[in-house]
Design a protein around this motif. Structure first.
Motif, PDB file in Angstrom:
ATOM      1  N   LEU A   1       0.854  -0.756  -0.171  1.00 12.80           N
ATOM      2  CA  LEU A   1      -0.329  -0.067   0.009  1.00 12.80           C
ATOM      3  C   LEU A   1       0.561   1.479   0.055  1.00 12.80           C
ATOM      4  N   LEU A   2       1.632   1.329   0.355  1.00 16.27           N
ATOM      5  CA  LEU A   2       2.358   2.080   0.854  1.00 16.27           C
ATOM      6  C   LEU A   2       4.047   2.720  -0.862  1.00 16.27           C
ATOM      7  N   LEU A   3       3.522   1.973  -1.198  1.00 17.04           N
ATOM      8  CA  LEU A   3       4.230   1.440  -2.664  1.00 17.04           C
ATOM      9  C   LEU A   3       3.164   2.491  -3.449  1.00 17.04           C
ATOM     10  N   GLY A   4       2.613   1.670  -3.768  1.00 11.69           N
ATOM     11  CA  GLY A   4       1.265   2.508  -4.451  1.00 11.69           C
ATOM     12  C   GLY A   4       1.091   3.833  -4.158  1.00 11.69           C
ATOM     13  N   THR A   5       0.990   4.150  -3.029  1.00 11.33           N
ATOM     14  CA  THR A   5       0.190   6.054  -2.406  1.00 11.33           C
ATOM     15  C   THR A   5       1.618   6.577  -3.186  1.00 11.33           C
TER      16      THR A   5
ATOM     17  N   PHE B   1       4.462  10.443  -5.985  1.00 12.09           N
ATOM     18  CA  PHE B   1       5.685  11.122  -6.496  1.00 12.09           C
ATOM     19  C   PHE B   1       4.933  11.413  -8.197  1.00 12.09           C
ATOM     20  N   ALA B   2       4.280  10.561  -8.907  1.00 11.08           N
ATOM     21  CA  ALA B   2       4.214  10.886 -10.007  1.00 11.08           C
ATOM     22  C   ALA B   2       3.181  12.230 -10.128  1.00 11.08           C
ATOM     23  N   SER B   3       2.112  12.769  -8.708  1.00 12.31           N
ATOM     24  CA  SER B   3       0.920  13.439  -9.603  1.00 12.31           C
ATOM     25  C   SER B   3       1.603  15.062  -9.318  1.00 12.31           C
ATOM     26  N   THR B   4       3.472  14.754  -7.945  1.00  9.28           N
ATOM     27  CA  THR B   4       3.916  16.141  -8.442  1.00  9.28           C
ATOM     28  C   THR B   4       4.317  16.523  -9.849  1.00  9.28           C
ATOM     29  N   TYR B   5       4.699  15.508 -10.714  1.00 10.47           N
ATOM     30  CA  TYR B   5       5.009  15.766 -12.141  1.00 10.47           C
ATOM     31  C   TYR B   5       4.006  16.088 -12.695  1.00 10.47           C
TER      32      TYR B   5
END
Length: 68
Positions: free
Chosen positions: A47-51, A56-60
């Motif tokens: 779950l930590l990996l997914g979130t 991370f991707a949402s910042t870019y």
């Protein structure tokens, strides 16, 4: 924007749960536990990996941040 806030909150609480499960596993080593005990931290880790990847991707991909 509420989605990022919710994902961030889930990520923080999951990190606390993951840390506690790892501590429990280290304590359990002294008591010679069954083998499945060492798999207990894996669900929070996934779950930590997914979130974490989402955050991370949402910042870019999220565009320019807006001030409230």
């Amino acid at each position: 924007m509420a989605t990022n806030t919710n994902v961030r909150t889930v990520h923080r609480w999951t990190s606390i749960i993951f840390t506690l499960t790892v501590v429990v596993c280290f304590v359990a080593v002294a008591m010679n536990p069954p083998g499945w005990v060492f798999y207990v931290p894996l669900p929070p880790l996934f779950l930590l990996l997914g979130t974490g990847l989402y955050l991370f991707a949402s910042t870019y991909l999220g565009g320019r941040p807006r001030r409230s």
